[in-house]
Design a protein around this motif. Sequence first.
Motif, PDB file in Angstrom:
ATOM      1  N   LYS A 175      16.593   6.010  -1.823  1.00 22.41           N
ATOM      2  CA  LYS A 175      17.169   6.547  -3.328  1.00 22.41           C
ATOM      3  C   LYS A 175      15.867   5.855  -4.063  1.00 22.41           C
ATOM      4  O   LYS A 175      15.680   4.434  -4.049  1.00 22.41           O
ATOM      5  CB  LYS A 175      18.423   5.873  -3.622  1.00 22.41           C
ATOM      6  CG  LYS A 175      18.443   6.211  -5.248  1.00 22.41           C
ATOM      7  CD  LYS A 175      20.200   5.968  -5.681  1.00 22.41           C
ATOM      8  CE  LYS A 175      20.303   5.998  -6.996  1.00 22.41           C
ATOM      9  NZ  LYS A 175      21.949   5.697  -7.471  1.00 22.41           N
ATOM     10  N   GLY A 176      15.278   6.435  -4.703  1.00 20.65           N
ATOM     11  CA  GLY A 176      14.175   5.899  -5.820  1.00 20.65           C
ATOM     12  C   GLY A 176      13.045   7.098  -5.883  1.00 20.65           C
ATOM     13  O   GLY A 176      13.141   8.180  -5.674  1.00 20.65           O
ATOM     14  N   ILE A 177      11.917   6.271  -6.500  1.00 14.28           N
ATOM     15  CA  ILE A 177      10.675   7.393  -6.761  1.00 14.28           C
ATOM     16  C   ILE A 177       9.489   6.312  -5.869  1.00 14.28           C
ATOM     17  O   ILE A 177       9.301   5.442  -6.255  1.00 14.28           O
ATOM     18  CB  ILE A 177      10.316   7.371  -8.328  1.00 14.28           C
ATOM     19  CG1 ILE A 177      11.200   7.741  -8.636  1.00 14.28           C
ATOM     20  CG2 ILE A 177       9.074   8.028  -8.269  1.00 14.28           C
ATOM     21  CD1 ILE A 177      11.385   7.946 -10.250  1.00 14.28           C
ATOM     22  N   VAL A 178       8.827   7.026  -4.892  1.00 13.59           N
ATOM     23  CA  VAL A 178       7.742   6.515  -4.303  1.00 13.59           C
ATOM     24  C   VAL A 178       6.587   7.321  -4.761  1.00 13.59           C
ATOM     25  O   VAL A 178       6.281   8.395  -4.616  1.00 13.59           O
ATOM     26  CB  VAL A 178       7.873   6.564  -2.615  1.00 13.59           C
ATOM     27  CG1 VAL A 178       6.532   6.179  -2.030  1.00 13.59           C
ATOM     28  CG2 VAL A 178       9.084   5.825  -2.299  1.00 13.59           C
ATOM     29  N   VAL A 179       5.535   6.461  -5.162  1.00 17.18           N
ATOM     30  CA  VAL A 179       4.275   6.931  -5.641  1.00 17.18           C
ATOM     31  C   VAL A 179       3.219   6.626  -4.647  1.00 17.18           C
ATOM     32  O   VAL A 179       2.867   5.550  -4.460  1.00 17.18           O
ATOM     33  CB  VAL A 179       3.843   6.457  -7.039  1.00 17.18           C
ATOM     34  CG1 VAL A 179       2.397   7.068  -7.562  1.00 17.18           C
ATOM     35  CG2 VAL A 179       5.002   6.662  -7.914  1.00 17.18           C
ATOM     36  N   GLN A 180       2.616   7.414  -3.660  1.00 19.48           N
ATOM     37  CA  GLN A 180       1.748   7.294  -2.822  1.00 19.48           C
ATOM     38  C   GLN A 180       0.549   7.880  -2.755  1.00 19.48           C
ATOM     39  O   GLN A 180       0.375   9.064  -2.738  1.00 19.48           O
ATOM     40  CB  GLN A 180       2.510   7.589  -1.344  1.00 19.48           C
ATOM     41  CG  GLN A 180       1.947   6.894  -0.152  1.00 19.48           C
ATOM     42  CD  GLN A 180       2.763   7.068   1.103  1.00 19.48           C
ATOM     43  OE1 GLN A 180       3.609   7.738   1.011  1.00 19.48           O
ATOM     44  NE2 GLN A 180       2.168   6.327   2.116  1.00 19.48           N
ATOM     45  N   LEU A 181      -0.564   7.037  -2.594  1.00 14.24           N
ATOM     46  CA  LEU A 181      -1.848   7.750  -2.282  1.00 14.24           C
ATOM     47  C   LEU A 181      -1.850   8.015  -0.618  1.00 14.24           C
ATOM     48  O   LEU A 181      -1.727   7.019   0.073  1.00 14.24           O
ATOM     49  CB  LEU A 181      -3.098   6.692  -2.719  1.00 14.24           C
ATOM     50  CG  LEU A 181      -4.311   7.140  -2.504  1.00 14.24           C
ATOM     51  CD1 LEU A 181      -4.649   8.361  -3.560  1.00 14.24           C
ATOM     52  CD2 LEU A 181      -5.503   5.725  -2.793  1.00 14.24           C
ATOM     53  N   LEU A 182      -2.009   9.239  -0.307  1.00 13.79           N
ATOM     54  CA  LEU A 182      -2.103   9.563   1.093  1.00 13.79           C
ATOM     55  C   LEU A 182      -3.459   8.921   1.761  1.00 13.79           C
ATOM     56  O   LEU A 182      -4.571   9.486   1.524  1.00 13.79           O
ATOM     57  CB  LEU A 182      -1.868  10.811   1.293  1.00 13.79           C
ATOM     58  CG  LEU A 182      -0.734  11.328   0.805  1.00 13.79           C
ATOM     59  CD1 LEU A 182      -0.588  13.055   1.090  1.00 13.79           C
ATOM     60  CD2 LEU A 182       0.513  11.019   1.426  1.00 13.79           C
ATOM     61  N   ALA A 183      -3.486   7.976   2.713  1.00  8.29           N
ATOM     62  CA  ALA A 183      -4.502   7.547   3.499  1.00  8.29           C
ATOM     63  C   ALA A 183      -4.288   6.944   4.622  1.00  8.29           C
ATOM     64  O   ALA A 183      -2.877   6.659   4.754  1.00  8.29           O
ATOM     65  CB  ALA A 183      -5.230   6.485   2.429  1.00  8.29           C
ATOM     66  N   VAL A 184      -5.086   6.604   5.473  1.00  9.70           N
ATOM     67  CA  VAL A 184      -4.818   5.684   6.632  1.00  9.70           C
ATOM     68  C   VAL A 184      -5.649   4.451   6.655  1.00  9.70           C
ATOM     69  O   VAL A 184      -6.526   4.463   5.869  1.00  9.70           O
ATOM     70  CB  VAL A 184      -5.103   6.322   7.982  1.00  9.70           C
ATOM     71  CG1 VAL A 184      -4.193   7.854   7.800  1.00  9.70           C
ATOM     72  CG2 VAL A 184      -6.550   7.058   7.952  1.00  9.70           C
ATOM     73  N   ARG A 185      -5.168   3.506   7.408  1.00  6.11           N
ATOM     74  CA  ARG A 185      -6.119   2.093   7.667  1.00  6.11           C
ATOM     75  C   ARG A 185      -6.996   2.467   8.708  1.00  6.11           C
ATOM     76  O   ARG A 185      -6.728   2.899   9.702  1.00  6.11           O
ATOM     77  CB  ARG A 185      -4.954   0.940   8.062  1.00  6.11           C
ATOM     78  CG  ARG A 185      -4.080   0.603   6.846  1.00  6.11           C
ATOM     79  CD  ARG A 185      -4.938   0.181   5.781  1.00  6.11           C
ATOM     80  NE  ARG A 185      -3.897  -0.437   4.757  1.00  6.11           N
ATOM     81  CZ  ARG A 185      -4.546  -0.970   3.458  1.00  6.11           C
ATOM     82  NH1 ARG A 185      -5.741  -1.236   3.552  1.00  6.11           N
ATOM     83  NH2 ARG A 185      -3.604  -1.251   2.798  1.00  6.11           N
ATOM     84  N   SER A 186      -8.457   2.172   8.355  1.00  3.37           N
ATOM     85  CA  SER A 186      -9.237   2.080   9.218  1.00  3.37           C
ATOM     86  C   SER A 186      -9.573   1.114   9.982  1.00  3.37           C
ATOM     87  O   SER A 186      -8.636  -0.020   9.882  1.00  3.37           O
ATOM     88  CB  SER A 186     -10.668   2.476   8.645  1.00  3.37           C
ATOM     89  OG  SER A 186     -10.947   1.411   7.709  1.00  3.37           O
ATOM     90  N   GLY A 187     -10.134   0.791  10.907  1.00  3.89           N
ATOM     91  CA  GLY A 187     -10.217  -0.382  11.899  1.00  3.89           C
ATOM     92  C   GLY A 187     -10.604  -1.874  11.452  1.00  3.89           C
ATOM     93  O   GLY A 187      -9.929  -2.781  11.583  1.00  3.89           O
ATOM     94  N   ASN A 188     -11.338  -1.638  10.219  1.00  2.00           N
ATOM     95  CA  ASN A 188     -11.664  -2.765   9.421  1.00  2.00           C
ATOM     96  C   ASN A 188     -10.771  -3.337   8.300  1.00  2.00           C
ATOM     97  O   ASN A 188     -10.742  -4.074   7.494  1.00  2.00           O
ATOM     98  CB  ASN A 188     -12.895  -2.876   8.826  1.00  2.00           C
ATOM     99  CG  ASN A 188     -13.048  -1.949   7.819  1.00  2.00           C
ATOM    100  OD1 ASN A 188     -12.520  -0.959   7.488  1.00  2.00           O
ATOM    101  ND2 ASN A 188     -14.481  -1.454   7.599  1.00  2.00           N
TER     102      ASN A 188
END
Length: 704
Positions: free
Chosen positions: A45-58
Amino acid sequence: MKLVYDHSNELVRFGVEQIKKSLENRGIYYAEQYALYTAAPAPKKGIVVQLLAVRSGNGAAAADPKVLEQYEEQAFRLIRIGELYRIEAIDARGLMYGCLELAERLAMGKAMDEGEEIYRAPLLRMRGIKFNLPFAPFDSGDPFVQNEETCLDLEFWKSYIDMLALNRYNCLSLWSEHPYDIMVVSPKYRAANPYSDDEIKRNIALFRSIFRHAASRGIDIYLFTWNIRITKEVAKGLGLPDAVGDYGDMYSHLIHRTGVTFNRFRAESLLIQDYVREMVLQLLLTYPELKGLGTSASEWMDGSGYEREKWIVETYVEAIEQSGRAIPFIHRTNMQNAGKEIKELVQTRFNKDDFYISWKYSNAHGYSHPEPQFEQLWNAWEGIDLASTNVLYTVRNDDVFTHRWGDPDYVRSYVKGMAKPYVKGFYWGADGYVWAKDFQHIDYGHKTWRYDYERHLFQFQLWGRLAYDPDTQEKVWVYLLASMYGDEHAPIFLQALRSASAIIPAVNRLYWLDYDFQWHPESCLSEVTGFKTIIDFVNGKPMPGVGVQSIAEYAAQEKQGRFTTANLETPVSIISLLNTAADKTEMLATELTQQLGELSCSHSACTLYDLHAYAEMGRYYACKFSAALELHRFGQYGEQKYREQAVQQLENAVLHWEKLGYYWGLHNKPYFMARVKRMFGYPYYLNDVRADIELVRQYEGVQR
């Protein structure tokens, strides 16, 4: 309710602040969780504001290529799953716009249905404002003189920039003939800057703060100049005669293009060239937030197209290259077509995505027809490969500065018409006006605002929002207007504004002059001839290329009894439109007055005066066009009854002009116009309106 977002991102933080305001207004409590990425399971329940990205190796963030395929720049996706709302995007602007969307939906009541998913992407990539600074302004007049103090006030700029961001703008273009001395200083040319060291520090601090605030709201700042223009103070500081900085009357036989003694000198002066190059360089070094530059090779320049473009390269382009910055450069094409010189000399110095051609889409009259045809009529892109060229439109409102304007349908059609494959966006504004300090409105009575853009807010909302989402629903406009007029009355005010706003475009379509100094329809004034008389209207031409028949053509076909008016807008239909719009506007204004009663105050009271004024303006122009048509009939048939009917129409026009002046005078005061060079105020021209009657009585027909 939990709010999960990246607190370190200023754009996201601004968007979330709007969500929080909506929640607070509805009495909904929330807890905040700051997170760059939501690694843990999302709350239920709530609001999620998310920048869509992935973590690179570094450990650095990198966008997932598969995600990039699903999103455009500045786009967002809004999803509801149960009591969880997700806002997703691949850039911070998109996240901010998603937050603004959800905030408004919450404020309007029901945000989203269960399982609903919304995706929005901008129709036009750049959505900007053209703002003529009052510092070395393009022309003189109260709009610039009255705004000098306001435009040095950081609080104004913060308020203005926040308004732009809320309405989905992402560009603020600042225009000045010579901005350098107020914005930068160089030891090399210290004597050319008339400000003291303390004043220079103060000015630089101000503009840095403006630019940084804009960046925190997703607003790119572009600085436009009129190329070679220098001031008298700069000329003196460079050791040149003061006259080198004196340009005289710019529209006296178009001497700014040819004929001024010093035009050639300025273009050939290596000292002036080096000064301009140094100033542009200092701008780029002083203001890292400055997104880009724009200029032209027309006003104040002399010589061939090749010579003028070579000067642009040796000043602006070389300064950009010296700065080490890869910035967008916008080349205006006013008073010239794109031309091979621009393509060969300037465009080749930039990466494709960093070079733009700018074109005046409707000349000076954005409020005319939503699909102007000047590109085709003037062969704008001759010799230009549009597949490899980015185009930006300049949209000019030099039509309406005093009365509120707001027609969503017109703006929607207009922005959709601009959405061509080679067009990357637009910026709109005026050459002859600045919507900053409200210097026109009387400072008592129903005035409850400080800035002029607040009075004309709906106009700003329409252009920014519809250029982002042309399918914005009617309920959004009602919601926005409710903050001024209340929930009950906002729908009626919207319809009244729609009706009133059809008047100026209709006038422009039937009586057309390209440039703002030639014609300001709100006042019926011109710098060239002063008040536009009935004879001007008799000889007038319609807007070219958009299917409007002239009064002369209509009268000639009427006599022949053979009309070829299929798919044409005729003078008779425009006169009917003006009368219908006036009647409907007055009817709705009267209805609102009765409903509001003693509650008529602030924006409501002010807008009602504007609406009544529009009604009389529409009737005045309907009478004047009708009189012009009767005079053409007089010329065709030679019968006095047509002249008598023209006189009757103009006698009625006098009554409507008197009422127009009455409603204007209830809450406005006169001001000296910049481009038209006349005092604005309807009562001042009542004798000119009456003089039209005598002109008709003496009229003997069109000279052939």
